[in-house]
Write an enzyme that holds these catalytic residues in place. Structure first.
Site, PDB file in Angstrom:
ATOM      1  CG  ASP A 234       0.229  -0.217   0.321  1.00 27.34           C
ATOM      2  OD1 ASP A 234       0.505  -0.455  -0.869  1.00 27.34           O
ATOM      3  OD2 ASP A 234       1.124  -0.391   1.094  1.00 27.34           O
ATOM      4  CG  HIS A 235       0.140  -3.976  -1.840  1.00 29.10           C
ATOM      5  ND1 HIS A 235       1.192  -2.918  -1.315  1.00 29.10           N
ATOM      6  CD2 HIS A 235       0.899  -4.717  -2.984  1.00 29.10           C
ATOM      7  CE1 HIS A 235       2.280  -3.074  -2.038  1.00 29.10           C
ATOM      8  NE2 HIS A 235       2.195  -4.031  -3.019  1.00 29.10           N
TER       9      HIS A 235
ATOM     10  CD  GLU B  91       3.885  -3.994   2.256  1.00 25.89           C
ATOM     11  OE1 GLU B  91       3.229  -3.574   1.387  1.00 25.89           O
ATOM     12  OE2 GLU B  91       4.938  -3.500   2.583  1.00 25.89           O
TER      13      GLU B  91
ATOM     14  CG  HIS C 186       6.496  -6.214  -0.662  1.00 33.58           C
ATOM     15  ND1 HIS C 186       6.379  -4.889  -0.394  1.00 33.58           N
ATOM     16  CD2 HIS C 186       5.620  -6.639  -1.430  1.00 33.58           C
ATOM     17  CE1 HIS C 186       5.562  -4.464  -1.748  1.00 33.58           C
ATOM     18  NE2 HIS C 186       5.107  -5.531  -1.984  1.00 33.58           N
TER      19      HIS C 186
ATOM     20  CG  HIS D 205       5.169  -2.085  -4.926  1.00 31.22           C
ATOM     21  ND1 HIS D 205       4.211  -2.717  -4.766  1.00 31.22           N
ATOM     22  CD2 HIS D 205       4.959  -0.729  -4.949  1.00 31.22           C
ATOM     23  CE1 HIS D 205       3.096  -1.933  -5.365  1.00 31.22           C
ATOM     24  NE2 HIS D 205       3.677  -0.865  -5.266  1.00 31.22           N
TER      25      HIS D 205
ATOM     26  CG  ASN E 176       4.906   1.630  -2.274  1.00 32.52           C
ATOM     27  OD1 ASN E 176       4.379   2.874  -2.680  1.00 32.52           O
ATOM     28  ND2 ASN E 176       4.259   0.495  -2.340  1.00 32.52           N
TER      29      ASN E 176
HETATM   30 ZN    ZN Z   1       3.492  -4.699  -4.141  1.00 35.34          ZN
END
Ligand code: ZN
Length: 360
Positions: free
Chosen positions: A110-111, A183, A227, A266, A288
């Site tokens: 992920d990110h 996040e 997010h 996202h 996501n």
């Molecule tokens: Zn993102």
């Protein structure tokens, strides 16, 4: 007839051209694959169980924090070594167990923001070492998130990582435009509304830079998504912008393909089914899912703990008798399993919501 018909490896972790084939299949058949954040063997099997029962492909992803948790929270991580070790350990675990569930699995991370790039570098070292032995990368794909940086530097640096993964046919997901919320320590709550929407010119610039390097990439573009969980109505979602990006790129690239791009959604927690479907119709192939899954996992354990409180206070002795043993109540395989069950149910719901169920 299902997605396995287009895959050379039908079950377990897929890589390279199979990832491209699966995303192409999803785009054609108008479904998106949920990407579930996993932090332990328990959340991995809860997710896989849902995919198996729903006859669906699935994406399992580890965040930088989730990867460190895989290594153990007691391991120092200032140089990202715990995140590297944890994600590599998680990858080997997922690779070993996934075929047991009989569905294709994309193994993703992920990110990864600028300050976390040593994490990505460490994982790609592991990919290259694995590639030397097995002819494929350890991870199916990674995500790089330089959306906080200048657009030029974002695209330039993303291109370098795509080029590093290209000989291994490794997928790379990138982010452009700002996704609001918080996040893993990146906080965009104060950002003004206009910059939450990515411009079509930026998307075309990304395509023009990345496509000559490799076809294995996708874009998380901002269209008003946030997010984390927020009250509905605070930010206006505009999934139709993704359709405009596709149309603009098709025209500028003189592409025969109506949807030349792969998009990722996202910050979808709290979105309506109609918003998901519209995004999917415009080429979103991955959504996501983190916040909703955390809550689902917690709720099963919470209900168990609250409901069985009188059986969990002492090792021996409960409302049935003062000498009655409580071992069958406090065994982690019992109460952790309750979290797995509620998480599995929530993953199944996501698979249905994104029209992903039944494609295996
Ligand atoms: Zn993102």
């Amino acid at each position: 007839m299902g997605c396995q018909d287009v895959l050379s490896r039908k079950t377990g972790v897929i890589v390279g051209d199979d990832v491209l084939a699966l995303f192409t299949y999803a785009r054609e058949h108008k479904f998106a694959i949920p990407a579930i954040n996993v932090t332990s063997s328990s959340t991995v099997v809860a997710s896989l169980e849902a995919a198996r029962d729903k006859k669906s492909p699935i994406i399992l992803q580890m965040s930088q924090g989730g990867a460190a948790y895989f290594a153990g929270k007691g391991v120092p991580n200032s140089d990202q070594s715990a995140s590297v070790a944890g994600s590599v350990a998680g990858a080997h675990y997922i690779r070993s167990i996934a075929p047991t569930y009989g569905v294709p699995v994309i193994l993703h991370t992920d990110h990864c923001a600028k300050k976390l790039l040593p994490w990505l570098d460490g994982m790609m070292d592991a990919d290259e070492a694995y590639f030397k032995i097995h002819g494929e990368p350890l991870f199916s794909s990674h995500m790089i998130d330089l959306s906080e940086e200048s657009v030029e530097w974002n695209i330039e640096t993303t291109a370098k990582y795509l080029a590093r993964g290209a000989p291994m046919k490794q997928w790379l997901e990138m982010e452009i435009g700002i996704t609001g919320g918080e996040e893993d320590g990146v906080n965009n709550e104060g950002v003004d509304n206009a910059s939450l929407y990515t411009q079509p010119e930026d998307i075309l610039a990304i395509y023009n830079k990345l496509a000559p390097i490799s076809p294995y990439f996708s874009i998380a573009a901002g269209f008003g998504n946030v997010h984390g969980v927020y009250k509905p109505g605070n930010v206006q979602l505009h999934p139709e912008l993704l359709g405009k990006h596709q149309a603009y790129c098709k025209k500028e690239l003189k592409s025969k393909d109506d949807k030349p791009l792969f998009f990722v959604f996202h910050g979808g927690s709290g979105s309506t089914k109609a918003e998901y479907f519209e995004a999917i119709s415009h080429g979103v192939v991955k959504v996501n899912m983190d916040t909703d899954m955390q809550f689902a996992y917690c709720s099963g354990i919470r209900d168990y703990m609250v409901g069985k409180k009188d059986y969990l206070t002492t090792a021996i002795g409960n409302p049935d008798g003062e000498d009655k043993p409580n071992k069958k109540y406090f065994d982690p395989r019992v109460w952790v399993r309750e979290g797995e069950k509620t998480m599995t149910t929530r993953v199944k719901e996501a698979l249905d919501d994104f029209n992903c169920s039944g494609h295996v």
